[in-house]
Scaffold this motif. Structure first.
Motif, PDB file in Angstrom:
ATOM      1  N   ALA A 193       3.862   1.556   6.747  1.00  0.00           N
ATOM      2  CA  ALA A 193       2.988   0.543   7.434  1.00  0.00           C
ATOM      3  C   ALA A 193       1.440   0.856   6.730  1.00  0.00           C
ATOM      4  CB  ALA A 193       3.149   0.492   8.881  1.00  0.00           C
ATOM      5  N   VAL A 194       1.340   2.334   6.821  1.00  0.00           N
ATOM      6  CA  VAL A 194       0.087   2.757   6.223  1.00  0.00           C
ATOM      7  C   VAL A 194      -0.147   2.420   4.948  1.00  0.00           C
ATOM      8  CG1 VAL A 194      -1.325   4.761   5.956  1.00  0.00           C
ATOM      9  CG2 VAL A 194      -0.069   4.698   8.130  1.00  0.00           C
ATOM     10  N   ILE A 195       0.882   2.791   4.263  1.00  0.00           N
ATOM     11  CA  ILE A 195       0.989   2.307   2.617  1.00  0.00           C
ATOM     12  C   ILE A 195       0.636   0.902   2.426  1.00  0.00           C
ATOM     13  CG2 ILE A 195       2.418   2.214   0.822  1.00  0.00           C
ATOM     14  CD1 ILE A 195       3.926   4.451   1.487  1.00  0.00           C
ATOM     15  N   ASP A 196       1.244   0.083   3.256  1.00  0.00           N
ATOM     16  CA  ASP A 196       1.025  -1.691   3.334  1.00  0.00           C
ATOM     17  C   ASP A 196      -0.595  -1.799   3.552  1.00  0.00           C
ATOM     18  OD1 ASP A 196       3.325  -2.247   2.408  1.00  0.00           O
ATOM     19  OD2 ASP A 196       3.549  -3.639   4.026  1.00  0.00           O
ATOM     20  N   LEU A 197      -0.981  -1.022   4.566  1.00  0.00           N
ATOM     21  CA  LEU A 197      -2.591  -1.242   4.980  1.00  0.00           C
ATOM     22  C   LEU A 197      -3.313  -0.866   3.982  1.00  0.00           C
ATOM     23  CD1 LEU A 197      -2.334  -0.658   8.793  1.00  0.00           C
ATOM     24  CD2 LEU A 197      -2.588  -2.728   7.686  1.00  0.00           C
ATOM     25  N   VAL A 198      -3.404   0.445   3.456  1.00  0.00           N
ATOM     26  CA  VAL A 198      -3.971   1.069   2.414  1.00  0.00           C
ATOM     27  C   VAL A 198      -4.169   0.567   1.055  1.00  0.00           C
ATOM     28  CG1 VAL A 198      -4.878   3.198   1.281  1.00  0.00           C
ATOM     29  CG2 VAL A 198      -4.335   3.167   3.811  1.00  0.00           C
ATOM     30  N   ILE A 199      -3.051   0.618   0.457  1.00  0.00           N
ATOM     31  CA  ILE A 199      -2.733   0.114  -0.780  1.00  0.00           C
ATOM     32  C   ILE A 199      -2.729  -1.405  -1.032  1.00  0.00           C
ATOM     33  CG2 ILE A 199      -1.266   0.377  -2.961  1.00  0.00           C
ATOM     34  CD1 ILE A 199      -0.377   2.863  -2.062  1.00  0.00           C
ATOM     35  N   GLY A 200      -1.580  -2.048  -0.072  1.00  0.00           N
ATOM     36  CA  GLY A 200      -1.445  -3.351  -0.142  1.00  0.00           C
ATOM     37  C   GLY A 200      -2.798  -4.231   0.131  1.00  0.00           C
ATOM     38  N   VAL A 201      -3.388  -3.974   1.189  1.00  0.00           N
ATOM     39  CA  VAL A 201      -4.839  -4.645   1.589  1.00  0.00           C
ATOM     40  C   VAL A 201      -5.728  -4.638   0.541  1.00  0.00           C
ATOM     41  CG1 VAL A 201      -6.578  -5.060   3.327  1.00  0.00           C
ATOM     42  CG2 VAL A 201      -4.108  -4.937   4.081  1.00  0.00           C
ATOM     43  N   ALA A 202      -6.023  -3.398   0.064  1.00  0.00           N
ATOM     44  CA  ALA A 202      -7.072  -3.145  -0.938  1.00  0.00           C
ATOM     45  C   ALA A 202      -6.650  -3.689  -2.044  1.00  0.00           C
ATOM     46  CB  ALA A 202      -7.177  -1.539  -1.124  1.00  0.00           C
ATOM     47  N   VAL A 250       8.060   8.082  -1.693  1.00  0.00           N
ATOM     48  CA  VAL A 250       7.616   7.919  -2.900  1.00  0.00           C
ATOM     49  C   VAL A 250       7.889   6.614  -3.350  1.00  0.00           C
ATOM     50  CG1 VAL A 250       7.818   8.580  -5.374  1.00  0.00           C
ATOM     51  CG2 VAL A 250       7.420  10.337  -3.511  1.00  0.00           C
ATOM     52  N   ALA A 251       9.159   6.343  -3.224  1.00  0.00           N
ATOM     53  CA  ALA A 251       9.723   5.008  -3.534  1.00  0.00           C
ATOM     54  C   ALA A 251       8.987   3.863  -2.606  1.00  0.00           C
ATOM     55  CB  ALA A 251      11.157   4.829  -3.074  1.00  0.00           C
ATOM     56  N   LEU A 252       8.624   4.160  -1.404  1.00  0.00           N
ATOM     57  CA  LEU A 252       7.984   3.155  -0.899  1.00  0.00           C
ATOM     58  C   LEU A 252       6.511   2.814  -1.328  1.00  0.00           C
ATOM     59  CD1 LEU A 252       9.152   3.713   3.037  1.00  0.00           C
ATOM     60  CD2 LEU A 252       9.638   1.811   1.479  1.00  0.00           C
ATOM     61  N   TRP A 257       4.453  -1.791  -1.107  1.00  0.00           N
ATOM     62  CA  TRP A 257       3.175  -2.764  -0.946  1.00  0.00           C
ATOM     63  C   TRP A 257       3.127  -3.892  -1.516  1.00  0.00           C
ATOM     64  CZ3 TRP A 257       0.289  -3.414  -5.207  1.00  0.00           C
ATOM     65  CH2 TRP A 257       0.491  -2.312  -6.286  1.00  0.00           C
ATOM     66  N   THR A 258       3.766  -4.257  -2.291  1.00  0.00           N
ATOM     67  CA  THR A 258       3.414  -5.397  -3.324  1.00  0.00           C
ATOM     68  C   THR A 258       3.669  -6.515  -2.370  1.00  0.00           C
ATOM     69  OG1 THR A 258       6.046  -5.569  -3.676  1.00  0.00           O
ATOM     70  CG2 THR A 258       4.549  -4.294  -5.352  1.00  0.00           C
ATOM     71  N   GLY A 259       4.530  -6.840  -1.373  1.00  0.00           N
ATOM     72  CA  GLY A 259       4.386  -8.019  -0.509  1.00  0.00           C
ATOM     73  C   GLY A 259       3.149  -8.130   0.172  1.00  0.00           C
ATOM     74  N   MET A 260       2.618  -7.136   0.829  1.00  0.00           N
ATOM     75  CA  MET A 260       1.478  -7.079   1.442  1.00  0.00           C
ATOM     76  C   MET A 260       0.375  -7.640   0.682  1.00  0.00           C
ATOM     77  SD  MET A 260      -0.163  -6.889   4.398  1.00  0.00           S
ATOM     78  CE  MET A 260       0.565  -5.989   5.345  1.00  0.00           C
ATOM     79  N   ALA A 261       0.314  -7.271  -0.580  1.00  0.00           N
ATOM     80  CA  ALA A 261      -0.738  -7.361  -1.544  1.00  0.00           C
ATOM     81  C   ALA A 261      -0.787  -8.946  -1.990  1.00  0.00           C
ATOM     82  CB  ALA A 261      -0.424  -6.687  -2.812  1.00  0.00           C
ATOM     83  N   ARG A 262       0.305  -9.625  -2.253  1.00  0.00           N
ATOM     84  CA  ARG A 262       0.482 -10.630  -2.475  1.00  0.00           C
ATOM     85  C   ARG A 262       0.004 -11.661  -1.421  1.00  0.00           C
ATOM     86  NH1 ARG A 262       6.033 -12.040  -5.807  1.00  0.00           N
ATOM     87  NH2 ARG A 262       5.298 -11.560  -8.030  1.00  0.00           N
ATOM     88  N   ILE A 263       0.434 -11.530  -0.005  1.00  0.00           N
ATOM     89  CA  ILE A 263      -0.046 -12.118   1.134  1.00  0.00           C
ATOM     90  C   ILE A 263      -1.466 -12.111   1.131  1.00  0.00           C
ATOM     91  CG2 ILE A 263       0.113 -12.163   3.706  1.00  0.00           C
ATOM     92  CD1 ILE A 263       3.045 -11.478   3.355  1.00  0.00           C
TER      93      ILE A 263
END
Length: 384
Positions: A193-202, A250-252, A257-263
């Motif tokens: 979840a943190v990876i999604d927030l930090v990398i995906g959102v940015a 590492v795999a995550l 994060w790619t799904g969050m980045a697209r959204i």
């Protein structure tokens, strides 16, 4: 009512309506912000609130439950291997299954033959096995049936010992390993979840806000990463790292994060063309401030909702990898590795599978219900 009766009504019952200039357009009900409306809608959702309390309870238990007894994660003793669940007080209620006995039905040519099979199955501890003949039979093959109840705690001299949800094949306490495994699974989920927030959102925010060549290049990178299966990345990580939390994280980090980045990119493209963003640009507000102060707060709802749905997906991803032997490996425990051990012993010791399966199901269902509740809370159409 006729006119005559109307004329008899006392005039004191009627008061003239006085309209004042300062009160004619006054709003009688208090105004609420979007956040207050969302919070009120969420609190009104009983299932979502119940799920939140369940998740809080599970998180607390994953921290404090392992210290409830004296058995550690690596405390092995083959003499107490595969002990069934036994709980004080509940052991007196036989139908709950927490009385510390093993039960089974056995068939034979006659009752004597079936009894011999039952006794052999339970370590020939004849003095601690209760036999109930279900079918005497007529001498034909497998025509007799007996029900055997093995008092294993008494047989092993552990009358005063209680393993609340039993022990595994190496004699380790399942209660301790279950909650330690839950802790590991939750850590991996929250890291995702943190990876999604930090990398995906940015990443998605920058791509959508700047557009043009920046968006074009960044989206090509995302498309390349999306085309690489997570399982392939895990296998590559195993060549470099040992199976465990690090390889999964590492795999995550590489593709999760790619799904969050697209959204986020899609939402930013929709919001950045609105008037308040144009006004901020006209006033000379830096791009970073516009993204942080204007765009992200306006898409916070979709970010929170997708984060909540990311967590159960990460839990299932870890459980799947551990189940096939690519995730958490013994002696470390996770819900997936516990389910794997339980699956191997399902027919003889079903409790090894039942408890971790129930817990992972409750966690995933609760997170999905909370995610649905947040989706309704952040939907303006649901506000009344």
């Amino acid at each position: 009512m006729d006119n005559k009766n109307q004329n008899n009504i006392p005039k004191e019952l009627f008061k003239p309506l006085v309209r004042k200039e300062d009160t004619s357009e006054k709003i009688s009900s208090p105004s609420r912000t979007f956040g207050q409306d969302a919070r009120r809608t969420l609190f009104a959702n009983k299932m979502a609130m119940f799920s939140i309390f369940v998740l809080i309870f599970i998180i607390i238990m994953s921290v404090v439950a392992p210290i409830f007894n004296e058995y550690g994660n690596d405390d092995q003793d083959l003499s107490r291997a595969k002990m069934p669940p036994r709980v004080p007080v509940l052991e007196d209620i036989s139908w709950l299954g927490f009385n510390g006995t093993l039960k089974g039905t056995y068939e034979g040519k006659d009752a004597e033959d079936a009894t011999r099979k039952a006794i052999a199955r339970y370590d020939n501890a004849e003095d601690f096995i209760d036999i109930e003949v279900l079918n005497e039979g007529d001498g034909s093959k497998n025509s007799a049936k007996v029900k055997a109840t093995y008092h294993i705690y008494e047989a092993k001299g552990l009358q005063d010992t209680y393993f609340w949800i039993g022990t595994d094949t190496l004699g380790r306490d399942q209660w301790t390993r279950l909650w330690l495994g839950t802790r590991v699974s939750l850590i991996i989920a929250f890291v995702a979840a943190v990876i999604d927030l930090v990398i995906g959102v940015a990443y998605g925010g920058i791509s959508g806000f700047y557009g043009g060549k920046v968006d074009n290049y960044l989206q090509r990178i995302v498309e390349i990463l999306v085309g690489i299966p997570n399982l392939v990345i895990i296998l590559l990580m195993m060549l470099v790292l040992q199976p465990g939390i690090i390889s999964i994280v590492v795999a995550l980090t590489i593709t999760g994060w790619t799904g969050m980045a697209r959204i986020v990119r899609g939402e930013v493209l929709k919001v950045k063309s609105q008037e308040f963003v144009l006004a901020a640009r006209t006033l000379g507000t830096p791009n970073g401030t516009i993204i942080r102060k204007h765009l992200v707060p306006n898409i916070s709802g979709i970010i929170i909702i997708n984060t909540m749905f990311t967590i159960p997906g990460a839990i299932f991803f870890e459980a799947f990898l551990s189940f096939i032997g690519l995730g958490i490996v013994p002696p470390d425990a996770s819900l997936g590795s516990l389910i794997d051990i339980g699956f191997d012993n399902l027919r003889l010791y079903p409790y090894l599978l039942v408890f971790p399966a129930i817990l992972i199901s409750v966690i995933m269902i609760a997170f999905n219900i909370v995610g649905d509740g947040l989706r309704d809370a952040f939907d303006p159409k649901m506000h009344k």
